[in-house]
Design a protein around this motif. Structure first.
Motif, PDB file in Angstrom:
ATOM      1  N   PRO A 234       0.811  -1.128   0.110  1.00 26.22           N
ATOM      2  CA  PRO A 234       0.041  -0.228  -0.035  1.00 26.22           C
ATOM      3  C   PRO A 234       0.732   1.089   0.163  1.00 26.22           C
ATOM      4  N   PRO A 235       0.347   2.325  -0.611  1.00 27.89           N
ATOM      5  CA  PRO A 235       1.133   3.260  -0.726  1.00 27.89           C
ATOM      6  C   PRO A 235       2.068   3.962   0.640  1.00 27.89           C
ATOM      7  N   LEU A 236       1.535   4.046   1.706  1.00 30.30           N
ATOM      8  CA  LEU A 236       2.192   4.529   3.048  1.00 30.30           C
ATOM      9  C   LEU A 236       3.200   3.635   3.317  1.00 30.30           C
ATOM     10  N   MET A 237       3.012   2.240   3.424  1.00 27.67           N
ATOM     11  CA  MET A 237       3.991   1.086   3.666  1.00 27.67           C
ATOM     12  C   MET A 237       5.198   1.301   2.580  1.00 27.67           C
ATOM     13  N   LYS A 238       4.842   1.349   1.240  1.00 26.39           N
ATOM     14  CA  LYS A 238       5.780   1.484   0.370  1.00 26.39           C
ATOM     15  C   LYS A 238       6.712   2.865   0.519  1.00 26.39           C
ATOM     16  N   LYS A 239       6.142   3.858   0.963  1.00 27.42           N
ATOM     17  CA  LYS A 239       6.776   5.176   1.179  1.00 27.42           C
ATOM     18  C   LYS A 239       7.833   4.783   2.341  1.00 27.42           C
ATOM     19  N   LEU A 240       7.339   4.207   3.435  1.00 26.98           N
ATOM     20  CA  LEU A 240       8.331   3.921   4.620  1.00 26.98           C
ATOM     21  C   LEU A 240       9.553   2.703   4.134  1.00 26.98           C
ATOM     22  N   ALA A 241       8.932   1.739   3.462  1.00 27.58           N
ATOM     23  CA  ALA A 241       9.975   0.660   2.958  1.00 27.58           C
ATOM     24  C   ALA A 241      10.885   1.495   1.932  1.00 27.58           C
ATOM     25  N   GLN A 242      10.625   2.278   1.193  1.00 25.62           N
ATOM     26  CA  GLN A 242      11.734   2.900   0.232  1.00 25.62           C
ATOM     27  C   GLN A 242      12.715   3.829   1.224  1.00 25.62           C
ATOM     28  N   GLU A 243      12.066   4.652   1.956  1.00 28.42           N
ATOM     29  CA  GLU A 243      12.854   5.373   3.122  1.00 28.42           C
ATOM     30  C   GLU A 243      14.165   4.457   3.726  1.00 28.42           C
ATOM     31  N   GLU A 244      13.697   3.370   4.181  1.00 27.64           N
ATOM     32  CA  GLU A 244      14.593   2.331   4.767  1.00 27.64           C
ATOM     33  C   GLU A 244      15.464   1.842   3.507  1.00 27.64           C
ATOM     34  N   ARG A 245      15.246   1.703   2.522  1.00 20.27           N
ATOM     35  CA  ARG A 245      16.013   1.101   1.739  1.00 20.27           C
ATOM     36  C   ARG A 245      17.098   2.060   1.307  1.00 20.27           C
ATOM     37  N   GLU A 246      16.720   3.560   1.284  1.00 23.48           N
ATOM     38  CA  GLU A 246      17.561   4.543   0.955  1.00 23.48           C
ATOM     39  C   GLU A 246      18.537   4.784   2.252  1.00 23.48           C
TER      40      GLU A 246
END
Length: 299
Positions: A234-246
């Motif tokens: 979902p959009p929010l979880m995807k955003k948080l996951a991308q931040e973690e990967r960065e």
């Protein structure tokens, strides 16, 4: 026949055959053969017109066996098996902990299970009622991994220590990358990762080897997700996951700029640097003084 197996243990064979009319010589070298024939008559007999002639033929084979090829497969210099399906050596870790002075609250608690399957978590299990506020585990201070200790160990040289803790030159590039990407808040995790990697580099000479060998190899968090998995969030979880990967990309890239860490660690196919990131972020706690600590067995 190139595919024939020659059950010989000698390096060369010479064979002579008499009573034929041709000379045949053959050579086999590394699976290839060559045969030449030449007609041969006695020149002396022809000059005197003798009714009979004699000839000799030799058949010779030089058999050369290829030398045994050296095993060119690379030897993994890391004695830890960090494959995702590797077994966590929990029982050995418990024996190591007891030898290093780690104490449990009598028989009141234990690690369960002490021998576990590949993906099963290990946790502390109370075997009897424990009064509120009673100690569960005692771990000697020298066994505790600390970002403060790691910064003293790696961030400053002995000369810099005499100059009010100026940043050592060999860490400027690594820290500079972290600050340039706005991740200065992750400095303590960076040094905790570096400490873990240096102990992995020492192998069995590390005081923490058996603890390291008991840690999980498999993770199912944002850092471990494939690009396809991210698309399914979902959009929010995807955003948080991308931040973690960065975040992990920044720290992994910075670790690889540390000059005194071996290339065997930096470029290991199992991606040991990312594994150290997982260990540092999932097993550390922050103390009141801001130190970041991993407490073996207690983690």
């Amino acid at each position: 026949n190139n595919n024939m197996m020659l059950p010989l243990s000698i390096s060369s064979v010479l064979l002579y055959i008499c009573g034929t009319t041709h000379e045949v010589s053959g050579f086999i070298h590394h699976g290839q053969s060559s045969i030449t024939t030449t007609s041969h008559h006695d020149h002396h007999d022809r000059l005197h017109h003798h009714p009979s002639s004699s000839s000799t033929t030799s058949l010779s084979y030089a058999i050369v066996y290829p030398e045994d090829e050296a095993n060119n497969e690379p030897i993994d210099p890391i004695p830890l098996d960090l494959a995702e399906d590797a077994t966590r050596q929990v029982t050995k870790m418990i024996l190591w902990a007891e030898a290093m002075g780690v104490q449990r609250n009598g028989e009141g608690c234990t690690l369960s299970p002490e021998t576990n399957n590949v993906l099963k978590d290990v946790h502390i299990l109370a075997k009897q009622d424990l009064p509120t506020g009673s100690p569960v585990l005692y771990v000697p201070e020298e066994l505790i991994l600390s970002s403060n200790k790691a910064m003293v160990e790696f961030r400053y040289s002995e000369e810099d220590m005499m100059e009010e803790f100026l940043l050592a030159e060999n860490m400027e590039l690594a820290e500079g990358m972290i600050y340039s990407m706005g991740k200065e808040s992750e400095i303590r995790h960076f040094y905790l990762m570096l400490k873990i990697l240096k102990e992995v580099e020492k192998g069995k000479d590390s005081a923490w080897f058996h603890w390291l060998d008991s840690l999980p190899r498999f993770y199912s968090n944002a850092v471990s997700m494939s690009p396809f998995c991210l698309l399914c969030l979902p959009p929010l979880m995807k955003k948080l996951a991308q931040e973690e990967r960065e975040n992990v990309n920044c720290l992994v890239s910075s670790i690889k700029m540390v000059p005194f860490l071996s290339d065997a660690i930096k470029d290991h196919p199992r991606d040991i640097v990312q594994w150290a990131y997982q260990v540092a972020y999932t097993r550390s706690i922050t103390t009141e003084d801001g130190d970041l600590r991993i407490i073996p067995v207690g983690d």
